[in-house]
Design a protein around this motif. Structure first.
Motif, PDB file in Angstrom:
ATOM      1  N   ARG A  17       0.852  -1.194   0.000  1.00 25.01           N
ATOM      2  CA  ARG A  17       0.000   0.000   0.000  1.00 25.01           C
ATOM      3  C   ARG A  17       0.884   1.240   0.000  1.00 25.01           C
ATOM      4  N   GLU A  85      -5.606  -1.257  -6.834  1.00 25.83           N
ATOM      5  CA  GLU A  85      -6.663  -0.415  -6.290  1.00 25.83           C
ATOM      6  C   GLU A  85      -6.147   1.001  -6.085  1.00 25.83           C
ATOM      7  N   CYS A  86      -7.055   1.964  -6.213  1.00 29.51           N
ATOM      8  CA  CYS A  86      -6.747   3.356  -5.901  1.00 29.51           C
ATOM      9  C   CYS A  86      -7.964   3.975  -5.242  1.00 29.51           C
ATOM     10  N   TRP A  87      -7.770   4.455  -4.004  1.00 31.51           N
ATOM     11  CA  TRP A  87      -8.814   5.177  -3.283  1.00 31.51           C
ATOM     12  C   TRP A  87      -8.568   6.664  -3.467  1.00 31.51           C
ATOM     13  N   THR A 121     -15.688  -0.288  -9.308  1.00 33.13           N
ATOM     14  CA  THR A 121     -15.565   0.703  -8.242  1.00 33.13           C
ATOM     15  C   THR A 121     -16.414   0.243  -7.073  1.00 33.13           C
ATOM     16  N   SER A 124     -15.695   3.452  -0.375  1.00 33.78           N
ATOM     17  CA  SER A 124     -14.633   3.116   0.575  1.00 33.78           C
ATOM     18  C   SER A 124     -15.247   2.595   1.868  1.00 33.78           C
ATOM     19  N   LYS A 130     -14.187   6.714  -2.932  1.00 31.59           N
ATOM     20  CA  LYS A 130     -14.398   5.433  -3.608  1.00 31.59           C
ATOM     21  C   LYS A 130     -13.068   4.755  -3.859  1.00 31.59           C
ATOM     22  N   VAL A 131     -13.165   3.480  -4.194  1.00 28.62           N
ATOM     23  CA  VAL A 131     -12.014   2.702  -4.608  1.00 28.62           C
ATOM     24  C   VAL A 131     -12.269   2.249  -6.040  1.00 28.62           C
ATOM     25  N   TRP A 133     -10.800  -0.242  -8.867  1.00 25.33           N
ATOM     26  CA  TRP A 133      -9.943  -1.428  -8.843  1.00 25.33           C
ATOM     27  C   TRP A 133      -9.911  -2.112 -10.208  1.00 25.33           C
TER      28      TRP A 133
END
Length: 138
Positions: A17, A85-87, A121, A124, A130-131, A133
């Motif tokens: 992460r 993943e990106c939040w 998506t 979160s 949101k995430v 992915w």
């Protein structure tokens, strides 16, 4: 500000992460995170290249949606395949739109869906943002 974590879940799944500022230079760091991680996990060059490009596109969208805010990236293994993943703190979902021939933007989500096995998506876990992915091919 940048925060890197190497973790192993209770199920023994490795995950990396990284927390970054949503600025254009973070796209390069995201791409290198994926390249380094997947190389160490033994993936072949094609998977690494595709995953690096996918993460670049996902992070580029987060940077555009939330400039100057924190974003969190994740790279994990799920069912033997990389999960990226990106939040970001924006509640707005990415929208795929057809780019014009002269447009410099608008191709990112098409690239992501073309290269990834699955994408999506989700809200979160905290309810903020949101995430986005993408699960890559193994």
């Amino acid at each position: 500000m940048n925060d890197l974590e190497f973790v192993t879940s209770a199920h023994g799944v490795p995950e990396v992460r990284l927390t970054l500022l949503a600025v254009p230079s973070s796209v390069v760091l995201a791409r290198e995170l994926v390249r380094y991680t997947l190389t160490n996990w033994g993936f072949d060059r094609e998977v690494i290249d595709d995953a690096s490009l996918v993460m670049s596109e996902i992070v580029s969208n987060a940077v555009a949606a939330t400039p100057g805010h924190r974003i969190r990236l994740g790279c994990a293994l799920r069912a033997g395949a990389p999960l990226l993943e990106c939040w970001d703190p924006s509640p707005g979902l990415p929208v795929r739109c057809p780019p014009s021939l002269t447009s410099e933007n608008g191709r990112g989500l098409a690239i992501v869906t073309a290269l990834a096995k699955e994408t999506g998506t989700r809200p979160s876990a905290t309810g903020e943002g949101k995430v986005v992915w993408a699960r890559m091919h193994s």
